[in-house]
Design an enzyme around this catalytic site. Structure first.
Site, short mmCIF file in Angstrom:
data_model
loop_
_atom_site.label_atom_id
_atom_site.label_comp_id
_atom_site.label_asym_id
_atom_site.label_seq_id
_atom_site.Cartn_x
_atom_site.Cartn_y
_atom_site.Cartn_z
N LYS A 202 -6.05 -6.32 -4.67
CA LYS A 202 -5.82 -5.53 -3.46
C LYS A 202 -7.03 -4.65 -3.21
CE LYS A 202 -2.80 -2.20 -1.31
NZ LYS A 202 -1.51 -1.55 -1.29
N LYS A 256 -5.03 -9.44 -1.05
CA LYS A 256 -4.76 -8.62 0.13
C LYS A 256 -5.95 -7.75 0.47
CE LYS A 256 -1.79 -4.84 1.38
NZ LYS A 256 -0.92 -3.84 0.87
C1 PBG Z 1 1.30 0.38 0.04
C2 PBG Z 1 0.99 -0.81 0.85
C3 PBG Z 1 0.03 -0.94 1.86
C4 PBG Z 1 0.23 -2.19 2.42
C5 PBG Z 1 1.28 -2.82 1.73
N1 PBG Z 1 1.72 -1.96 0.75
C6 PBG Z 1 -0.95 0.03 2.41
C7 PBG Z 1 -1.93 0.70 1.58
O1 PBG Z 1 -2.23 0.30 0.44
O2 PBG Z 1 -2.45 1.70 2.07
C8 PBG Z 1 -0.53 -2.71 3.60
C9 PBG Z 1 0.12 -3.80 4.38
C10 PBG Z 1 -0.44 -3.99 5.74
O3 PBG Z 1 -1.45 -3.39 6.15
O4 PBG Z 1 0.15 -4.81 6.47
N2 PBG Z 1 0.79 0.48 -1.19
#
Ligand code: PBG
Length: 335
Positions: A202, A256
């Site tokens: 991520k 992601k």
């Molecule tokens: C939270 C989380 C995020 C997303 C999914 N879980 C945002 C972040 O890490 O700030 C993003 C998903 C999206 O942008 O569609 N930890």
């Protein structure tokens, strides 16, 4: 290794593209509704479908409305949803205690879905950001995200989610060691069948903006998430994260965001051979929708193309806000 084709005119690659039936016959990948996980935003109330301005076409559902929408999605063949709660600012604090309240919104939504639509999988994010008054995924101490203290909170959160019936936990917090902590807690508490899809790769991305609006974390977030999420410059580091999470007990891996990180999807799938998923995140969805709403691109075709690209890159499935729409399109007119 792809062998060199015979020289022209013995080889005329266009022969395989001449008609729809032959293109279908030689297609290397397929997109089906079964490949899709649908992220759903939940809010309090009844009969609510509240639009999210930065995510055109996506709404926050109250639980009753979510049940209707998820039932429809299940009928189109979508196997799993991923739930994200919008938390009222009054329920947030620095310790994010609402995250492990067994009657919090996401736990109630999980119980309702498992009760009414038992055949659809329910995944829930594990991270503190919807509940933290600092908007961070972990607990902040003196301006620093405290890793090991956050692990204790994530463990408690995971147990209430498992207790409410979540099938898949999706730790998205990027704290070190979280998969091991969660896996051990699940084992100790008789939740050995709960699956973990680790957000292992991520990245600290600018593409999460509309999501933070959707869960109400944008206003709260102080600073950025670069001390825990990956640097977009790095690929090998992502492979180390994946290896660690698998060793700690993750069943599936997520990359992601999606489209800017297709190389990472391919590397994860070819290096580890485990179920690999991409999250086409909010900013990716918003870009396609914004261009489509301006008449600059054909939104439906662009969405389909973006999703087949994940399959081609090696992903087994995709989390996407397009899921219900695409599943319906495929049902109407099989690809
Ligand atoms: C939270 C989380 C995020 C997303 C999914 N879980 C945002 C972040 O890490 O700030 C993003 C998903 C999206 O942008 O569609 N930890």
């Amino acid at each position: 290794m792809i062998p060199t084709p015979a020289p022209f005119p013995a080889s005329r690659p266009r022969r395989l593209r001449r008609t729809l039936w032959i293109r279908d016959l030689v297609a290397e990948t397929r997109l089906t509704p079964e490949d899709l996980i649908w992220p759903v935003f939940i809010r309090e109330g009844e009969g609510e479908r509240e639009p999210i301005p930065s995510l055109p076409g996506v709404v926050r559902h109250s639980i009753d409305s979510a049940l209707e929408a998820i039932n429809e999605a299940a009928n189109f063949g979508i196997p799993c949803v991923s739930l994200f709660p919008y938390t009222e600012p009054s329920d947030k604090n620095a310790e994010a205690t609402e995250a492990w309240n067994p009657d919090n919104l996401v736990c109630r939504a999980t119980r309702a879905i498992k009760h009414h639509i038992p055949d659809i999988g329910v995944m829930v994010d594990v991270a503190l950001d919807p509940y933290s008054s600092d908007g961070h995924d972990g607990i902040v101490r003196d301006g620093v995200i405290a890793n090991d203290e956050s692990l204790m909170a994530l463990e408690r959160m995971s147990l209430v989610l498992a207790e409410s019936g979540a099938d898949i936990l999706g730790p998205s917090d990027m704290m070190d060691g979280r998969i091991g902590v969660i896996r051990r807690a699940l084992e100790r508490n008789d939740f050995q069948d709960v699956t973990i899809m680790s957000y292992a790769a991520k990245y600290a991305s600018s593409f999460y903006g509309p999501f933070r609006d959707a869960v109400g974390a944008s206003g709260a977030l102080k600073g950025d998430k670069k001390t825990y999420q990956l640097d977009p410059a790095n690929g090998d580091e992502a492979m180390r994260e994946v290896a660690a999470d698998l060793a700690e007990g993750a069943d599936m891996i997520m990359v992601k965001p999606g489209m800017p990180y297709l190389d990472i999807c391919t590397r994860v799938k070819t290096s580890f051979g485990v179920p690999t998923f991409a999250y086409q995140v909010s900013g990716e969805y918003a870009m396609i929708q914004a261009a489509a709403n301006n008449g600059w691109i054909d939104g439906d075709r662009a969405a389909l193309e973006s999703l087949i690209a994940f399959k081609r890159a090696g992903c087994d499935g995709i989390l996407t806000y397009f899921a219900p729409k695409i599943a319906e399109m495929i049902a109407r007119e099989p690809l």
